[in-house]
Design a protein around this motif. Structure first.
Motif, short mmCIF file in Angstrom:
data_model
loop_
_atom_site.label_atom_id
_atom_site.label_comp_id
_atom_site.label_asym_id
_atom_site.label_seq_id
_atom_site.Cartn_x
_atom_site.Cartn_y
_atom_site.Cartn_z
N VAL A 1 -0.84 -1.76 -1.85
CA VAL A 1 -1.18 -3.06 -2.20
C VAL A 1 -1.17 -3.87 -0.35
O VAL A 1 -0.35 -2.78 0.08
N ARG B 1 5.11 -8.56 -3.98
CA ARG B 1 3.46 -8.09 -3.84
C ARG B 1 2.53 -9.46 -3.89
O ARG B 1 1.92 -9.89 -4.30
N HIS C 1 -1.04 -7.45 -6.84
CA HIS C 1 -0.74 -8.50 -6.58
C HIS C 1 0.65 -9.21 -7.86
O HIS C 1 0.44 -9.15 -8.30
#
Length: 535
Positions: free
Chosen positions: A219, A233, A280
């Motif tokens: 990520v 995230r 995310h």
């Protein structure tokens, strides 16, 4: 601008000989007013990619799929944070571009980093690669002697024109060339900004987030400021272009033209990509005002079904109890609200279109709904005095906000404030050669590095050094209040609380410094009265 003949002289550059390579360079973004105001605050800056560059990459990709350009472009994202210094960055760019017959360097130029980015680009060989700059600053001041091409406004069509026609006889001609400024054979051409509605039509995903993700990372390690943080995230995103407001200190409507809203089905597909495919867990909307989206109710319905926390920017005149409730139910947990002032004369000067009561009510209903409010607050209007600024600070301190985002009024290039200031401050002409409006840039050598960096302040009764004292005092008084600390502790994710505490510690240090060194007696007195300083 660098003459295009420099690029064509060796015959080694051609857009018709094979796939072009485009280096997307993220440079200078780290230069910001927070750090310039106090270097101790550098550690709290954010780290995320340039959506403008990622959107250009997606636009060119779609153009190839639709047979609008000859070759599929190759892209690589270069972030200054991943290189030891500018020399290593320039070497990496040069090495990657070398094999291609058409080599482009695309850079978003930020006003605060003008000189830094110019020095970095001077390390590149202008006979080997085409240097292109764009963004807000070049749109307003397109003269730059360190780039071949300056793009004003939106860049999708301009990039398509470059990839098809650069150095060819038809370059610079036709509607797709609008916004491209260049010099060729000693003759310069400056084009007006280009506006388009591509955000409303480009297929999902609208941004090539994959380009900015480091190799080996599952990520992209986006880092938002602790006061905006909602997840571990996060990712940034925009779904509108321009702003319906006409604030005197902002130029976004000049740069982007009329409001454009991305249709909700396309936004939904974008979010599927960001959340479902890229992993995310929270979204930070960077739209100037998310509430201006033409299909806001449908957008909130989509967000609400996802169960993912998000933050956005908004304006107080559209905020009421019903709207705050809708936002919370849709997953909104933090809002940047551009209050700017609780003085009606000042709001009118800023062309905010709001009232003091609207501002107070907007904060209160958001707080009551469970949404943390980041309060935009600006001091230093032309009519301001020390007394009026202190009164404004006192009123803002009574609001139930979780973060005070204070600033000093800046006559930013291209804004109404800049136009107003030029009439009263002749020295502003020194921001550009011989007073031209085409190459203006910050001048810290003339106006100092204190906020606003490289620019004068516009307040007639309070000089820049004293405005900076009041700016520091506002921060110290807010962040050292017991009620502020409680709200910050409650609304900040546990893994970012150490940063919040460190931020407050910086404010304690600043308060102690103000107590001793402030020129204004009232600032010394108020700093001395703060509990953390007395202790």
């Amino acid at each position: 601008m660098i003459d295009l003949d420099t690029l064509s002289g060796g015959g080694r550059f051609s857009v018709r000989a094979g796939p072009p390579r485009l280096a997307l360079v993220h440079h200078g973004f780290r230069a910001n007013q927070i750090g310039f105001a106090d270097s101790r605050q550098d550690r709290f800056t954010d780290r995320y990619s340039s959506l403008g560059l990622l959107n250009l990459a997606r636009s060119a990709e779609v153009d190839f799929e639709r047979n609008r350009i000859r070759y599929r472009p190759e892209f690589r994202y270069f972030d200054e944070d991943r290189h030891a210094d500018d020399k290593r960055l320039a070497e990496a760019i040069t090495e990657w571009l070398r094999p291609a017959s058409a080599r482009f360097v695309l850079v978003s130029l930020y006003s605060l980093a003008f000189e830094r980015t110019a020095r970095m680009l001077s390390l590149l060989d202008p006979a080997e690669m085409c240097i292109v700059i764009g963004g807000a600053h070049p749109t307003m001041a397109p003269q730059a002697d360190f780039a071949h091409l300056v793009v004003r406004g939106e860049g999708g069509a301009a990039l398509r024109h470059m990839l098809n026609e650069l150095l060819e006889p038809g370059f610079g001609e036709g509607p797709e060339a609008r916004g491209i400024c260049f010099t060729r054979g000693g003759e310069s051409r400056v084009s007006p900004p280009a506006f388009d509605r591509s955000l409303a039509t480009i297929p999902a995903p609208a941004f090539r987030y994959d380009l900015s993700r480091p190799a080996g990372e599952a990520v992209e390690p986006v880092r938002v400021r602790w006061w905006k943080s909602l997840g571990s995230r996060p990712q940034i995103y925009i779904c509108t272009q321009s702003c319906r407001a006409r604030c005197s200190f902002c130029s976004t409507y000049v740069i982007h033209g009329n409001l454009v809203s991305r249709p909700v089905p396309l936004i939904s597909a974008d979010l599927d990509h960001i959340i479902g495919e890229l992993g995310h867990d929270s979204i930070e909307f960077h739209d100037d005002d998310l509430l201006q989206h033409g299909e806001l109710d449908e957008l909130l319905d989509d967000l609400g079904r996802r169960g993912v926390p998000w933050s956005c920017n908004a304006r107080s005149e559209f905020m009421d109890e019903e709207m705050a409730g809708k936002l919370y139910r849709a997953g909104c947990r933090k809002v940047f609200l551009g209050i700017e002032s609780l003085n009606q004369r000042t709001l009118d000067h800023y062309r905010k279109g709001t009232t003091v009561e609207m501002n107070k009510n907007g904060v209160r209903v958001l707080d009551a709904a469970g949404i943390g409010v980041v309060c935009g607050f600006i001091i230093g209007a032309p009519h301001d005095t020390v007394e009026s600024i202190l009164q404004d600070i006192d009123q803002v301190l009574e609001l139930p906000i979780m973060f005070l985002s204070a600033a000093i009024l800046t006559p930013d290039i291209g804004t109404a404030e800049f136009s107003r200031a030029k009439k009263r401050i002749p020295l502003l002409r020194s921001l550009g050669d011989e007073g031209t409006g085409m190459n203006i840039r910050p001048r810290p050598d003339l106006f100092g590095s204190a906020t606003p960096y490289g620019l004068p302040t516009v307040c007639e009764a309070v000089p820049k050094p004293l405005l900076n004292e009041l700016y520091a005092l506002a921060n110290c008084e807010f962040f050292l209040r017991e009620s502020s600390v409680e709200r910050i502790s409650r609304l900040t994710p546990p893994d970012r609380l150490d940063e919040a505490e460190a931020w407050c510690a910086v404010q304690r240090e600043r308060a102690a410094e103000l107590m001793v060194s402030a020129e204004l007696g009232v600032v010394r007195e108020r700093a001395s009265a703060l509990p953390a300083v007395r202790a």
